[in-house]
Design a protein around this motif. Structure first.
Motif, short mmCIF file in Angstrom:
data_model
loop_
_atom_site.label_atom_id
_atom_site.label_comp_id
_atom_site.label_asym_id
_atom_site.label_seq_id
_atom_site.Cartn_x
_atom_site.Cartn_y
_atom_site.Cartn_z
N ASN A 12 29.86 13.80 22.42
CA ASN A 12 29.76 15.09 21.73
C ASN A 12 28.80 16.04 22.44
O ASN A 12 29.09 17.23 22.60
N LYS A 13 27.65 15.51 22.86
CA LYS A 13 26.69 16.33 23.60
C LYS A 13 27.31 16.85 24.88
O LYS A 13 27.14 18.02 25.24
N SER A 14 28.03 15.99 25.56
CA SER A 14 28.69 16.38 26.81
C SER A 14 29.72 17.49 26.57
O SER A 14 29.79 18.46 27.34
N THR A 98 36.95 24.64 37.71
CA THR A 98 37.49 23.45 38.36
C THR A 98 36.39 22.44 38.66
O THR A 98 36.55 21.24 38.42
N ALA A 99 35.28 22.92 39.18
CA ALA A 99 34.16 22.03 39.49
C ALA A 99 33.63 21.36 38.23
O ALA A 99 33.32 20.15 38.23
N LEU A 100 33.57 22.10 37.14
CA LEU A 100 33.10 21.54 35.88
C LEU A 100 34.05 20.45 35.38
O LEU A 100 33.62 19.37 34.98
N VAL A 101 35.34 20.73 35.43
CA VAL A 101 36.33 19.75 34.98
C VAL A 101 36.31 18.51 35.87
O VAL A 101 36.35 17.38 35.38
N GLU A 102 36.23 18.72 37.18
CA GLU A 102 36.18 17.58 38.10
C GLU A 102 34.95 16.72 37.84
O GLU A 102 35.02 15.49 37.90
N SER A 103 33.84 17.35 37.54
CA SER A 103 32.62 16.61 37.22
C SER A 103 32.82 15.75 35.97
O SER A 103 32.40 14.59 35.94
N HIS A 104 33.47 16.30 34.97
CA HIS A 104 33.69 15.54 33.75
C HIS A 104 34.70 14.41 33.96
O HIS A 104 34.55 13.33 33.37
N ILE A 105 35.69 14.65 34.78
CA ILE A 105 36.64 13.58 35.09
C ILE A 105 35.93 12.44 35.81
O ILE A 105 36.14 11.27 35.50
N ALA A 106 35.05 12.78 36.74
CA ALA A 106 34.29 11.74 37.45
C ALA A 106 33.40 10.97 36.48
O ALA A 106 33.33 9.72 36.55
#
Length: 178
Positions: A12-14, A98-106
């Motif tokens: 949730n915090k993330s 895109t960078a934010l989404v890629e970070s979350h996927i990682a």
């Protein structure tokens, strides 16, 4: 074992942090576009004032044709510059998203892998096949997402180059015709 309450809280915090980051990117981009629009409006007003002044001083058809050509050249240059600026702003925002989404996927992949490793330690005997299947599925999904991301970046790069080439070609084609 697993502390699901803590994991849920961290998730949730993330998500809240992600939403706030996306909102900030959106607001910053909107602010830049509004600034660009304000500046373009000021320039257009100044250009209109100069144009009206020049037109009021015209005494022959040749001078009118010259002024018309100058007006068209300035309009093409300003329109092209404005379009490039808007495109650059939106492309920059898209890259940040895109960078934010890629970070979350990682991070998600890391969390899933970590949870699988924890499950392996507490799994009953004979669960090796099921865990191997889960690991294989996660690996395949990660590879597929990497492939999609790579393809999307290639398409974005190609689109960027195509748009820039088209704008440059249009600018070059219009100038001699004016």
């Amino acid at each position: 074992m697993f502390n699901t309450t803590e994991q849920y809280s961290e998730f949730n915090k993330s998500m809240v942090n992600s939403a706030l980051q996306m909102a900030k990117i959106s607001m910053d981009t909107a602010e830049r576009i509004m600034g660009l629009n304000l500046e373009a409006s000021k320039e257009n007003f100044a250009h209109l004032s100069d144009t009206l002044k020049n037109l009021s001083e015209v005494r022959d058809p040749q001078a009118l044709a010259t002024i018309r050509n100058q007006i068209n050249e300035k309009l093409v240059a300003k329109s092209t510059g404005y379009a490039r600026s808007v495109y650059d702003l939106t492309t920059n925002a898209q890259a940040q998203f895109t960078a934010l989404v890629e970070s979350h996927i990682a991070n998600l992949n890391q969390t899933v892998t970590s949870n699988i490793d924890k499950a392996v330690k507490s799994a009953p005997a004979g669960a090796d096949v099921a865990i191997a299947a889960i690991k294989s599925t996660v690996a395949a999904t990660t590879a597929a997402l990497d492939g999609v991301t790579k393809t999307a970046k290639q398409v974005a790069s190609f689109t960027d180059a195509s748009i820039k080439a088209t704008v440059d070609a249009a600018s070059a084609a219009i100038k001699p015709a004016v």
